[in-house]
Design a protein around this motif. Sequence first.
Motif, mmCIF file in Angstrom:
data_model
loop_
_atom_site.group_PDB
_atom_site.id
_atom_site.type_symbol
_atom_site.label_atom_id
_atom_site.label_comp_id
_atom_site.label_asym_id
_atom_site.label_seq_id
_atom_site.Cartn_x
_atom_site.Cartn_y
_atom_site.Cartn_z
ATOM 1 N N GLY A 204 -7.833 -2.309 4.642
ATOM 2 C CA GLY A 204 -9.164 -1.989 5.137
ATOM 3 C C GLY A 204 -9.410 -0.543 5.496
ATOM 4 N N ARG A 205 -8.698 0.374 4.860
ATOM 5 C CA ARG A 205 -8.908 1.803 5.127
ATOM 6 C C ARG A 205 -8.370 2.621 3.974
ATOM 7 N NH1 ARG A 205 -4.283 4.551 6.523
ATOM 8 N NH2 ARG A 205 -2.500 3.336 7.257
ATOM 9 N N TYR A 206 -8.743 3.896 3.980
ATOM 10 C CA TYR A 206 -8.180 4.863 3.048
ATOM 11 C C TYR A 206 -6.794 5.296 3.542
ATOM 12 C CZ TYR A 206 -12.663 5.655 0.670
ATOM 13 O OH TYR A 206 -13.801 5.516 -0.064
ATOM 14 N N ALA A 207 -5.956 5.758 2.607
ATOM 15 C CA ALA A 207 -4.682 6.370 2.997
ATOM 16 C C ALA A 207 -4.923 7.776 3.528
ATOM 17 C CB ALA A 207 -3.745 6.441 1.795
ATOM 18 N N ARG A 208 -4.059 8.213 4.417
ATOM 19 C CA ARG A 208 -4.043 9.614 4.838
ATOM 20 C C ARG A 208 -3.126 10.383 3.889
ATOM 21 N NH1 ARG A 208 -2.962 6.777 9.433
ATOM 22 N NH2 ARG A 208 -0.825 7.559 9.473
ATOM 23 N N THR A 209 -3.463 11.629 3.638
ATOM 24 C CA THR A 209 -2.632 12.431 2.732
ATOM 25 C C THR A 209 -1.196 12.523 3.239
ATOM 26 O OG1 THR A 209 -3.356 14.470 3.846
ATOM 27 C CG2 THR A 209 -4.552 13.810 1.850
ATOM 28 N N GLU A 210 -1.026 12.516 4.545
ATOM 29 C CA GLU A 210 0.322 12.591 5.123
ATOM 30 C C GLU A 210 1.164 11.366 4.763
ATOM 31 O OE1 GLU A 210 -2.452 15.130 7.348
ATOM 32 O OE2 GLU A 210 -2.486 12.992 6.837
ATOM 33 N N GLU A 211 0.499 10.229 4.583
ATOM 34 C CA GLU A 211 1.236 9.013 4.215
ATOM 35 C C GLU A 211 1.753 9.102 2.784
ATOM 36 O OE1 GLU A 211 -0.750 5.496 6.863
ATOM 37 O OE2 GLU A 211 -2.057 6.434 5.376
ATOM 38 N N ILE A 212 1.000 9.747 1.914
ATOM 39 C CA ILE A 212 1.479 9.976 0.548
ATOM 40 C C ILE A 212 2.646 10.965 0.577
ATOM 41 C CG2 ILE A 212 0.841 10.628 -1.784
ATOM 42 C CD1 ILE A 212 -0.718 8.206 -0.615
ATOM 43 N N ALA A 213 2.485 12.034 1.356
ATOM 44 C CA ALA A 213 3.517 13.074 1.432
ATOM 45 C C ALA A 213 4.838 12.527 1.948
ATOM 46 C CB ALA A 213 3.035 14.220 2.317
ATOM 47 N N SER A 214 4.792 11.644 2.934
ATOM 48 C CA SER A 214 6.038 11.123 3.510
ATOM 49 C C SER A 214 6.803 10.290 2.488
ATOM 50 C CB SER A 214 5.748 10.303 4.766
ATOM 51 O OG SER A 214 5.009 9.136 4.464
ATOM 52 N N CYS A 215 6.092 9.572 1.614
ATOM 53 C CA CYS A 215 6.760 8.793 0.578
ATOM 54 C C CYS A 215 7.374 9.698 -0.484
ATOM 55 C CB CYS A 215 5.775 7.819 -0.057
ATOM 56 S SG CYS A 215 5.333 6.451 1.017
ATOM 57 N N VAL A 216 6.676 10.776 -0.810
ATOM 58 C CA VAL A 216 7.224 11.745 -1.766
ATOM 59 C C VAL A 216 8.513 12.343 -1.210
ATOM 60 C CG1 VAL A 216 6.845 13.972 -2.899
ATOM 61 C CG2 VAL A 216 5.004 12.285 -2.826
ATOM 62 N N ARG A 217 8.478 12.729 0.055
ATOM 63 C CA ARG A 217 9.682 13.315 0.655
ATOM 64 C C ARG A 217 10.829 12.331 0.680
ATOM 65 N NH1 ARG A 217 9.489 15.304 6.197
ATOM 66 N NH2 ARG A 217 11.694 15.542 5.773
ATOM 67 N N PHE A 218 10.528 11.056 0.914
ATOM 68 C CA PHE A 218 11.596 10.043 0.884
ATOM 69 C C PHE A 218 12.234 9.977 -0.501
ATOM 70 C CE2 PHE A 218 12.695 5.648 -0.333
ATOM 71 C CZ PHE A 218 13.864 5.524 0.420
ATOM 72 N N LEU A 219 11.417 9.943 -1.550
ATOM 73 C CA LEU A 219 11.953 9.854 -2.906
ATOM 74 C C LEU A 219 12.771 11.081 -3.281
ATOM 75 C CD1 LEU A 219 8.919 8.272 -4.793
ATOM 76 C CD2 LEU A 219 11.105 7.174 -4.263
ATOM 77 N N ALA A 220 12.520 12.206 -2.613
ATOM 78 C CA ALA A 220 13.270 13.440 -2.875
ATOM 79 C C ALA A 220 14.489 13.578 -1.972
ATOM 80 C CB ALA A 220 12.355 14.650 -2.690
ATOM 81 N N SER A 221 14.713 12.614 -1.103
ATOM 82 C CA SER A 221 15.773 12.720 -0.100
ATOM 83 C C SER A 221 17.080 12.100 -0.582
ATOM 84 C CB SER A 221 15.339 12.019 1.184
ATOM 85 O OG SER A 221 15.335 10.605 0.991
ATOM 86 N N GLU A 222 18.148 12.365 0.173
ATOM 87 C CA GLU A 222 19.443 11.752 -0.125
ATOM 88 C C GLU A 222 19.400 10.248 0.084
ATOM 89 O OE1 GLU A 222 22.361 12.845 -1.488
ATOM 90 O OE2 GLU A 222 21.014 14.483 -2.010
ATOM 91 N N GLU A 223 18.553 9.809 1.009
ATOM 92 C CA GLU A 223 18.439 8.372 1.276
ATOM 93 C C GLU A 223 17.938 7.607 0.053
ATOM 94 O OE1 GLU A 223 18.500 10.368 5.202
ATOM 95 O OE2 GLU A 223 17.473 10.730 3.303
ATOM 96 N N ALA A 224 17.253 8.306 -0.848
ATOM 97 C CA ALA A 224 16.712 7.661 -2.050
ATOM 98 C C ALA A 224 17.535 7.987 -3.286
ATOM 99 C CB ALA A 224 15.264 8.096 -2.260
#
Length: 242
Positions: A204-224
């Motif tokens: 029921g809402r739009y995403a915040r740009t920060e929420e997209i950015a945090s997922c990108v950073r996760f995919l670029a991390s050692e955890e991923a």
Amino acid sequence: MSPSSRSVLVTGGNRGIGLAIARSFAEAGDQVAITYRTGEPPAELADLGVLAVRCDITDSEQVERAFKEVEEKQGAVEVLVANAGMNRDQLLLRMSEEDFSSVLETNLTGTFRVTKRATKGMLRARKGRVVLLSSVVGLLGSAGQANYAASKAGLVGFARSLARELGSRNITCNVLAPGFVDTDMTQALSDEQRDRIVKQVPLGRYARTEEIASCVRFLASEEAAYITGAVIPVDGGLGMGH
């Protein structure tokens, strides 16, 4: 430079989702460069030490010049976020060949150019992270966006092929598929249009740009490090099942 600092390049990083991604990496201590095609990057990027390079990703020579500048100033690209894109929405019977081809040239072929150039250094280093920005539209489809949907769907096949090609060299390639995001583009819509869109989203809402950015950073991390060839939806449930 901290031991964990990496050379990150975000294409189309001067506004919207790209700007949030660049900001997120810079605040985490990485060395970040962005490309932009028009306009001037916001001052906050310079304050964060982000390198801004003018580059039209539909021009191979500009792509080569941009990479050389980035490599001279912060080393070979270790994390590529291919975010630059465009749309020319039109119903199929009214869509010109230029409307169709220009969107694919930027969104798909442009991503091919920057990814090919970035992975040269990653192959030498035997490590790297590639994150491609697709869209829920590429999975779900959208009337009036056949060109845009085709270009974004193409990124999935492109990324999964690269995941198979490059995995043995410790290079991952993943796709993020955002839904409707609160950016200047969506803020320009009328209240009626925004309400109609939100009603389609289970959260029921739009995403915040920060929420997209945090997922990108996760995919670029050692955890991923063991995630590759994946398509990660960040769409509030809009495209579930696709």
